[in-house]
Design a protein around this motif. Structure first.
Motif, PDB file in Angstrom:
ATOM      1  N   GLN A   1       0.898  -1.248  -0.053  1.00  0.00           N
ATOM      2  CA  GLN A   1      -0.119  -0.055   0.077  1.00  0.00           C
ATOM      3  C   GLN A   1       0.776   1.344  -0.003  1.00  0.00           C
ATOM      4  O   GLN A   1       0.375   2.287  -0.684  1.00  0.00           O
ATOM      5  CB  GLN A   1      -0.837  -0.094   1.432  1.00  0.00           C
ATOM      6  CG  GLN A   1      -1.996  -1.231   1.239  1.00  0.00           C
ATOM      7  CD  GLN A   1      -2.790  -1.327   0.178  1.00  0.00           C
ATOM      8  OE1 GLN A   1      -3.343  -0.132  -0.407  1.00  0.00           O
ATOM      9  NE2 GLN A   1      -3.287  -2.267   0.014  1.00  0.00           N
ATOM     10  N   PHE A   2       2.034   1.255   0.530  1.00  0.00           N
ATOM     11  CA  PHE A   2       2.734   2.220   0.488  1.00  0.00           C
ATOM     12  C   PHE A   2       4.367   2.239   0.179  1.00  0.00           C
ATOM     13  O   PHE A   2       5.340   2.492   0.799  1.00  0.00           O
ATOM     14  CB  PHE A   2       3.018   2.840   2.230  1.00  0.00           C
ATOM     15  CG  PHE A   2       1.690   3.157   2.591  1.00  0.00           C
ATOM     16  CD1 PHE A   2       0.976   4.398   2.292  1.00  0.00           C
ATOM     17  CD2 PHE A   2       1.063   2.085   3.265  1.00  0.00           C
ATOM     18  CE1 PHE A   2      -0.284   4.646   3.198  1.00  0.00           C
ATOM     19  CE2 PHE A   2      -0.398   2.371   3.825  1.00  0.00           C
ATOM     20  CZ  PHE A   2      -0.982   3.944   3.555  1.00  0.00           C
ATOM     21  N   SER A   3       4.385   1.460  -1.093  1.00  0.00           N
ATOM     22  CA  SER A   3       5.825   1.163  -1.579  1.00  0.00           C
ATOM     23  C   SER A   3       6.506   2.260  -1.839  1.00  0.00           C
ATOM     24  O   SER A   3       7.832   2.264  -1.482  1.00  0.00           O
ATOM     25  CB  SER A   3       5.367   0.141  -2.749  1.00  0.00           C
ATOM     26  OG  SER A   3       4.962   0.943  -3.659  1.00  0.00           O
ATOM     27  N   GLY A   4       5.962   3.172  -2.468  1.00  0.00           N
ATOM     28  CA  GLY A   4       6.665   4.587  -2.616  1.00  0.00           C
ATOM     29  C   GLY A   4       7.327   5.117  -1.491  1.00  0.00           C
ATOM     30  O   GLY A   4       8.565   5.537  -1.502  1.00  0.00           O
ATOM     31  N   LEU A   5       6.671   5.213  -0.392  1.00  0.00           N
ATOM     32  CA  LEU A   5       7.055   5.872   0.900  1.00  0.00           C
ATOM     33  C   LEU A   5       8.196   4.799   1.589  1.00  0.00           C
ATOM     34  O   LEU A   5       9.063   5.206   2.114  1.00  0.00           O
ATOM     35  CB  LEU A   5       5.784   6.103   1.730  1.00  0.00           C
ATOM     36  CG  LEU A   5       4.797   6.920   1.599  1.00  0.00           C
ATOM     37  CD1 LEU A   5       3.695   6.745   2.363  1.00  0.00           C
ATOM     38  CD2 LEU A   5       5.290   8.428   1.189  1.00  0.00           C
ATOM     39  N   HIS A   6       7.838   3.596   1.203  1.00  0.00           N
ATOM     40  CA  HIS A   6       8.949   2.556   1.850  1.00  0.00           C
ATOM     41  C   HIS A   6      10.347   2.791   1.017  1.00  0.00           C
ATOM     42  O   HIS A   6      11.362   2.730   1.769  1.00  0.00           O
ATOM     43  CB  HIS A   6       8.403   1.208   1.525  1.00  0.00           C
ATOM     44  CG  HIS A   6       9.466   0.340   1.979  1.00  0.00           C
ATOM     45  ND1 HIS A   6       9.933   0.193   3.460  1.00  0.00           N
ATOM     46  CD2 HIS A   6       9.992  -0.786   1.502  1.00  0.00           C
ATOM     47  CE1 HIS A   6      10.681  -0.765   3.481  1.00  0.00           C
ATOM     48  NE2 HIS A   6      10.957  -1.398   2.487  1.00  0.00           N
TER      49      HIS A   6
END
Length: 271
Positions: free
Chosen positions: A125-130
């Motif tokens: 769900q938050f791959s970019g933030l990871h």
């Protein structure tokens, strides 16, 4: 007696009104109570379907079973006619047999499940933030930790959550509700003094930010007895505060999830 007097006498006679207390006139209450109970069961079903945990189907079954089993117990019957005094002639005495206790439930190790689900949530769900390092999942011997940079959660010098932070915390709250563990939310800042009379210092800012995360998680359904905020100011930096990039790494909020079950955080920490 004259005919006039006879007619006047008949007019003076009172006609007894028909009784309106027909047997069973209050039986509508039974149907109304059944309707309210079924309506409640319908909303329980909607709530259960909204859960995203692996055991949704089982929890839905248990919720509905409990509601429908309580239908007959929740409605008090209305007596029609004269109540029966004494015991029926054909009543029999039945010996009460105690219900055997259920075998104790063996607690399973939930640490690996929490870490795996939390990691999958972040990656999917938050791959970019990871990938940009704004959110990280890690574990130690006692805790599973979700670290989030303050820039993701708050504006500069603020302690009100952003919309993106709320979306993330809703998913985290749904996950944590399935695992009754103690949870600590830590707030950390850099070592730059705050130039604000409203906040005062970094101790206040770190505490308010941790409290804002706790408030959101509790609002989304997490048990308030299992969670608490802690503000550490700049006393526990992740890296040395030597430049702007390093200070950015130190401005963070960490959600720590215990690997041990706990009914409440106070007993977990102090007893």
């Amino acid at each position: 007696m004259s005919d006039a007097e006879s007619r006047a006498s008949r007019r003076r006679k009172l006609v007894k009104p028909a009784s309106t207390s027909a047997p069973g006139k209050d039986r509508w209450i039974l149907s109304y109570a059944d309707f309210i109970t079924l309506l409640f069961a319908f909303f329980v079903a909607l709530y259960s379907l909204s859960l995203k945990n692996a055991d949704d189907e089982e929890r839905l079954k248990e919720s509905l079973q409990g509601v429908f089993d309580a239908v007959q117990k929740s409605v008090k019957p209305i007596n029609i006619g004269d109540p029966i005094v004494g015991e029926p002639a054909d009543s029999e005495l039945v010996e009460s047999i105690p219900i055997p206790e259920s075998p104790p439930v063996v607690e399973e190790d939930q640490s690996s499940a929490v870490y795996a689900l939390l990691s999958r949530l972040v990656e999917q769900q938050f791959s970019g933030l990871h990938q940009t390092g704004q959110i990280e999942v890690s574990e130690s011997a006692d805790w599973v930790s979700l670290e989030m940079k303050s820039a993701l959660l708050f504006g500069q010098g603020e302690y009100e959550l952003t919309n993106e932070a709320v979306a993330l915390l809703i998913m985290v709250a749904n996950l944590l509700q399935a695992y009754p563990s103690a949870v600590i939310v830590e707030g950390h800042t850099d070592n730059v003094p705050i130039n604000s009379q409203r906040l005062g210092n970094n101790w206040n800012l770190s505490s308010l930010r941790a409290s804002a995360v706790v408030d959101e998680l509790v609002y989304r359904g997490l048990n308030a007895e299992r969670i608490a905020p802690m503000g550490f100011s700049s006393e526990h930096p992740k890296v040395r505060n030597t430049n702007d990039f390093a200070r950015q790494q130190n401005r963070r909020v960490i959600i720590r999830i215990s690997k041990r079950r706990a009914d409440n955080l106070y007993d977990y920490l102090f007893k």
